[in-house]
Design an enzyme around this catalytic site. Structure first.
Site, PDB file in Angstrom:
ATOM      1  N   CYS A  43      24.488 -10.973  -4.345  1.00  0.00           N
ATOM      2  CA  CYS A  43      23.375 -12.138  -4.561  1.00  0.00           C
ATOM      3  C   CYS A  43      22.274 -12.071  -3.771  1.00  0.00           C
ATOM      4  O   CYS A  43      22.669 -11.396  -2.393  1.00  0.00           O
ATOM      5  CB  CYS A  43      23.962 -13.578  -4.574  1.00  0.00           C
ATOM      6  SG  CYS A  43      25.316 -13.974  -5.853  1.00  0.00           S
ATOM      7  N   ASP A 459     -15.082  -0.907  12.762  1.00  0.00           N
ATOM      8  CA  ASP A 459     -15.884  -2.033  12.037  1.00  0.00           C
ATOM      9  C   ASP A 459     -16.647  -3.126  13.114  1.00  0.00           C
ATOM     10  O   ASP A 459     -16.063  -3.542  14.028  1.00  0.00           O
ATOM     11  CB  ASP A 459     -14.815  -2.843  11.284  1.00  0.00           C
ATOM     12  CG  ASP A 459     -15.268  -3.871  10.499  1.00  0.00           C
ATOM     13  OD1 ASP A 459     -15.989  -3.759   9.393  1.00  0.00           O
ATOM     14  OD2 ASP A 459     -15.051  -5.080  10.858  1.00  0.00           O
TER      15      ASP A 459
END
Length: 517
Positions: A43, A459
């Site tokens: 699970c 940038d």
């Protein structure tokens, strides 16, 4: 303990896993899986069933490990819905190799049923021998590459059986099995029931009619920030982004060519924040490539990120951005073209150029969503254009050459711009094209290749956000940004998004510090 730390301690701190399972905290979803010896089922940690006794629990880092140990997936919590666990290291070379191999196996393009050639082809792409790859993979995952691949195919098939009405034969083929007979045999061997029995069993709690598929993610997730990012860059006719408080409904057209067949259609992704899920609706025309569509949507919305692990590294510099994700793309070529168009101009200007490109060369498509009427021009279409055709749209000469070279490289198969690509080789190939420098290559790596450590050091907006814009020149500012970023490895892509988010909204719209398209 964070999910990433928890994953690191698997096998040595099972008690920590048990406590996390008791908490049913969605932040740990996909970081480990619990095999219950009394039932033979494994699970997710968020499973709603009664917590099993500690002595009956075994813990695994991946579904393939649980299935190799003889456990079958839970029909209630459905392990195939868990976010993937993306563990990154910048120091351990063997770990980098093993996880790069896993990323490639996660891509549906690798799901050929020819087990004899799958491993040699993967090893060749990574530049190592079959034997070395197998040894490294088994060391890090405790299963072979082919066992890992088989689990990925089976869980994908299980999801499609539960969430769609596709015929079993079609599910077998799109999940990578060469025949229905082979699919049925493997499914029965691994899960103890045949595919038709799973579909009839009614064990799946919430059966959705048609092609509507739930995709899980780990909280926290800043849905508002993702919606704002996508909406600011929306190109009409190919996408429609409806963002409101706490949710997004993002619709897109999508086209992909597999062998000689082109699959085109539409999709819509709706966030369901109370369930930590995205509900994906897909047109019938994309049934043949549904696993690939699911994979691309997960990358587009960055659903597999582990925010706790990322924030642990970045929180000292960016303390208030734990839920920020790195937006990806459905189509790496489209993203690359839009990155070229966005070089040194504002987001609004780049969007205008992209809109002209779509209006001029986008292929019309009929969809039930009125806003979606075209497909983004394919690499084949743009590769046949001339510079003059692009120039008439207001695209300058340098970007004309870059777009044409990019289109020809992708159309010929020289470049593969998706998450299963080899990052460093692809960056080098991009930078070898005319008009594509480090900034554009890093931006493509960040969003199209899904590299979490991309860093466009040149940038200008990033320089502003990091406070290094007053350096004597751009080169020195880039070096200063690069130096500052070393503390953020291997999550520098997320640091870039956090830095951009710190810029004042007014400043982001100015040409001086324009943010990428």
């Amino acid at each position: 303990m964070t999910p990433n730390e928890l994953t690191t301690h698997l096998g040595t701190d099972d008690d920590a896993c048990y406590r996390a399972m008791q908490a049913r905290d969605a932040r740990f979803d996909g970081c480990f899986f619990t095999g219950v010896t009394s039932t033979g089922i494994y699970c997710r940690p968020v499973c709603a069933v009664k917590t099993p006794k500690r002595e009956n629990c075994r813990f695994f880092g991946h579904p393939a490990q649980a299935e190799s140990a003889g456990f079958r997936p839970c029909l209630r919590c459905r392990p195939e819905l868990a976010p993937h666990a993306l563990v990154w290291s910048m120091q351990d070379a063997t770990s980098i190799l093993a996880h790069q191999a896993a990323r490639m196996l996660d891509e549906p393009e690798a799901w050929s049923d020819d087990g004899g050639s799958a491993l040699p082809a993967l090893a060749a792409r990574l530049g190592v021998s079959d034997r070395h790859l197998r040894r490294i993979f088994e060391t890090h995952f405790n299963v072979s590459p082919l066992q890992y691949l088989q689990t990925r195919r089976l869980l994908t098939a299980k999801q499609l059986l539960a969430d769609t009405q596709l015929p079993v034969a079609q599910i077998a083929l799109v999940s990578g099995f060469a025949s229905v007979r082979r699919f049925n045999t493997v499914f029965v061997e691994r899960y103890g029931l045949n595919p038709s029995q799973l579909r009839r069993s009614g064990a799946v709690a919430e059966r959705v009619q048609g092609l509507a598929i739930p995709l899980g993610y780990r909280p926290p997730y800043d849905i508002t920030a993702m919606g704002t990012f996508l909406a600011q860059r929306q190109v009409n006719a190919i996408e429609s982004i409806a963002a409101s408080a706490g949710t997004i409904c993002a619709s897109r057209t999508f086209s992909i060519k597999i062998s000689e067949t082109t699959h085109a259609g539409w999709l819509r992704a709706e966030f369901v924040p109370e369930r930590h899920q995205v509900r994906l609706h897909v047109s019938d025309s994309l049934q043949g490539v549904l696993p690939l569509v699911i994979r691309r949507v997960r990358a587009w919305l960055d659903l597999d990120a582990d925010p706790k692990a990322i924030h642990r590294v970045l929180q000292s510099r960016f303390p208030h951005s734990a839920g920020l994700r790195v937006p990806g793309t459905l189509d790496g070529f489209e993203l690359a073209v839009r990155a070229v168009l966005g070089q040194q101009i504002t987001v609004a200007a780049a969007r205008t150029l992209a809109q002209r490109l779509v209006d001029a060369f986008g292929v019309p498509i009929a969809t039930p969503i009125p806003e979606l009427t075209r497909l983004f021009p394919s690499a084949t279409v743009l590769a046949q254009l001339t510079g003059d055709a692009l120039g008439q749209l207001g695209i300058v000469k340098q970007r004309q050459n870059a777009i044409l070279a990019l289109a020809r490289a992708v159309d010929s198969g020289q470049l593969a711009l998706h998450g299963g690509g080899q990052v460093h080789a692809t960056i080098a190939a991009l930078k070898a094209l005319p008009g594509i420098g480090d900034w554009t290559a890093q931006y493509i790596a960040m969003r199209a290749l899904r590299w979490p450590d991309a860093f466009p050091a040149g940038d200008v907006a990033l320089h502003k956000a990091l406070g290094v814009q007053d350096a004597p020149n751009v080169r020195l500012a880039s070096l200063a940004a690069e130096a500052a970023s070393q503390a953020w490895k291997p999550w520098r892509s997320y640091a870039v998004l956090r830095a951009w988010a710190e810029l004042p909204a007014k400043a982001k719209t100015t040409k001086k510090i324009a943010t990428p398209a």
